[in-house]
Scaffold this motif. Structure first.
Motif, mmCIF file in Angstrom:
data_model
loop_
_atom_site.group_PDB
_atom_site.id
_atom_site.type_symbol
_atom_site.label_atom_id
_atom_site.label_comp_id
_atom_site.label_asym_id
_atom_site.label_seq_id
_atom_site.Cartn_x
_atom_site.Cartn_y
_atom_site.Cartn_z
ATOM 1 N N CYS A 68 0.833 -1.207 0.000
ATOM 2 C CA CYS A 68 0.000 0.000 0.000
ATOM 3 C C CYS A 68 0.870 1.260 0.000
ATOM 4 C CB CYS A 68 -0.926 0.017 1.208
ATOM 5 S SG CYS A 68 -2.243 -1.202 1.099
ATOM 6 N N CYS A 69 1.930 1.243 0.782
ATOM 7 C CA CYS A 69 2.812 2.410 0.832
ATOM 8 C C CYS A 69 3.509 2.632 -0.500
ATOM 9 C CB CYS A 69 3.851 2.238 1.934
ATOM 10 S SG CYS A 69 3.157 2.326 3.596
ATOM 11 N N LEU A 70 3.948 1.580 -1.142
ATOM 12 C CA LEU A 70 4.599 1.725 -2.441
ATOM 13 C C LEU A 70 3.621 2.225 -3.501
ATOM 14 C CD1 LEU A 70 6.933 -1.394 -2.604
ATOM 15 C CD2 LEU A 70 7.617 0.993 -2.451
ATOM 16 N N LEU A 71 2.420 1.681 -3.486
ATOM 17 C CA LEU A 71 1.424 2.150 -4.454
ATOM 18 C C LEU A 71 1.091 3.618 -4.219
ATOM 19 C CD1 LEU A 71 -1.041 -0.846 -4.740
ATOM 20 C CD2 LEU A 71 0.485 0.037 -6.491
ATOM 21 N N ASP A 72 1.000 4.004 -2.962
ATOM 22 C CA ASP A 72 0.690 5.391 -2.646
ATOM 23 C C ASP A 72 1.807 6.320 -3.106
ATOM 24 O OD1 ASP A 72 -0.901 7.419 -1.471
ATOM 25 O OD2 ASP A 72 0.479 7.466 0.246
ATOM 26 N N GLU A 73 3.053 5.924 -2.918
ATOM 27 C CA GLU A 73 4.182 6.758 -3.324
ATOM 28 C C GLU A 73 4.336 6.812 -4.837
ATOM 29 O OE1 GLU A 73 6.360 8.707 -1.650
ATOM 30 O OE2 GLU A 73 5.115 8.381 0.115
ATOM 31 N N CYS A 74 4.094 5.703 -5.504
ATOM 32 C CA CYS A 74 4.377 5.638 -6.932
ATOM 33 C C CYS A 74 3.206 6.064 -7.800
ATOM 34 C CB CYS A 74 4.763 4.203 -7.317
ATOM 35 S SG CYS A 74 6.281 3.645 -6.523
ATOM 36 N N CYS A 75 2.009 5.782 -7.385
ATOM 37 C CA CYS A 75 0.873 5.915 -8.297
ATOM 38 C C CYS A 75 -0.100 7.032 -7.955
ATOM 39 C CB CYS A 75 0.100 4.600 -8.349
ATOM 40 S SG CYS A 75 1.123 3.219 -8.899
ATOM 41 N N CYS A 76 -0.046 7.549 -6.763
ATOM 42 C CA CYS A 76 -1.050 8.546 -6.369
ATOM 43 C C CYS A 76 -0.470 9.955 -6.495
ATOM 44 C CB CYS A 76 -1.510 8.303 -4.937
ATOM 45 S SG CYS A 76 -2.456 6.790 -4.800
ATOM 46 N N ASP A 77 -1.053 10.708 -7.379
ATOM 47 C CA ASP A 77 -0.666 12.119 -7.546
ATOM 48 C C ASP A 77 -1.673 12.959 -6.774
ATOM 49 O OD1 ASP A 77 0.350 14.514 -8.320
ATOM 50 O OD2 ASP A 77 -0.244 14.333 -10.431
ATOM 51 N N PRO A 78 -1.234 13.650 -5.718
ATOM 52 C CA PRO A 78 -2.184 14.415 -4.900
ATOM 53 C C PRO A 78 -2.920 15.490 -5.681
ATOM 54 C CG PRO A 78 0.004 14.416 -3.909
ATOM 55 C CD PRO A 78 0.091 13.725 -5.201
ATOM 56 N N SER A 79 -2.346 15.989 -6.768
ATOM 57 C CA SER A 79 -3.039 17.033 -7.498
ATOM 58 C C SER A 79 -4.254 16.486 -8.243
ATOM 59 C CB SER A 79 -2.072 17.675 -8.522
ATOM 60 O OG SER A 79 -1.652 16.716 -9.470
ATOM 61 N N ILE A 80 -4.283 15.188 -8.508
ATOM 62 C CA ILE A 80 -5.459 14.584 -9.161
ATOM 63 C C ILE A 80 -6.555 14.346 -8.151
ATOM 64 C CG2 ILE A 80 -6.274 12.536 -10.395
ATOM 65 C CD1 ILE A 80 -3.481 12.283 -11.578
ATOM 66 N N ILE A 81 -6.175 13.890 -6.949
ATOM 67 C CA ILE A 81 -7.180 13.529 -5.958
ATOM 68 C C ILE A 81 -7.733 14.784 -5.279
ATOM 69 C CG2 ILE A 81 -7.561 12.266 -3.789
ATOM 70 C CD1 ILE A 81 -5.413 10.306 -4.731
ATOM 71 N N PHE A 82 -6.865 15.644 -4.838
ATOM 72 C CA PHE A 82 -7.286 16.841 -4.096
ATOM 73 C C PHE A 82 -7.273 18.041 -5.047
ATOM 74 C CE2 PHE A 82 -5.137 14.155 -0.881
ATOM 75 C CZ PHE A 82 -6.246 13.863 -0.119
ATOM 76 N N VAL A 83 -8.361 18.211 -5.748
ATOM 77 C CA VAL A 83 -8.453 19.331 -6.699
ATOM 78 C C VAL A 83 -8.970 20.544 -5.914
ATOM 79 C CG1 VAL A 83 -9.552 20.140 -8.797
ATOM 80 C CG2 VAL A 83 -8.942 17.728 -8.565
#
Length: 67
Positions: A51-66
């Motif tokens: 989960c931590c690796l997926l969060d670091e590699c795949c989650c772009d905060p600018s997409i989620i928190f607009v």
């Protein structure tokens, strides 16, 4: 081949046919090591790392928190 220095005459051997054929040696494979089931703690740590690796590699905060 009946030389007097030998006590018996040599027998006729016939044509050479090569060495006798033998079956190949049988090798037995070593048994595999016993399988060990992962413990509950190992499973939880693996899931947490995944989960931590997926969060670091795949989650772009600018997409989620607009904003």
């Amino acid at each position: 081949m009946n030389d007097p220095k030998y006590g018996y005459p040599y027998a006729n051997q016939g044509p050479y046919q090569g060495p006798p054929v033998a079956a190949p040696p049988q090798y037995y494979a070593a048994p595999p090591p016993p399988r060990r089931e992962p413990s509950f703690l190992e499973g939880c740590l693996a899931a947490l790392c995944c989960c931590c690796l997926l969060d670091e590699c795949c989650c772009d905060p600018s997409i989620i928190f607009v904003t």
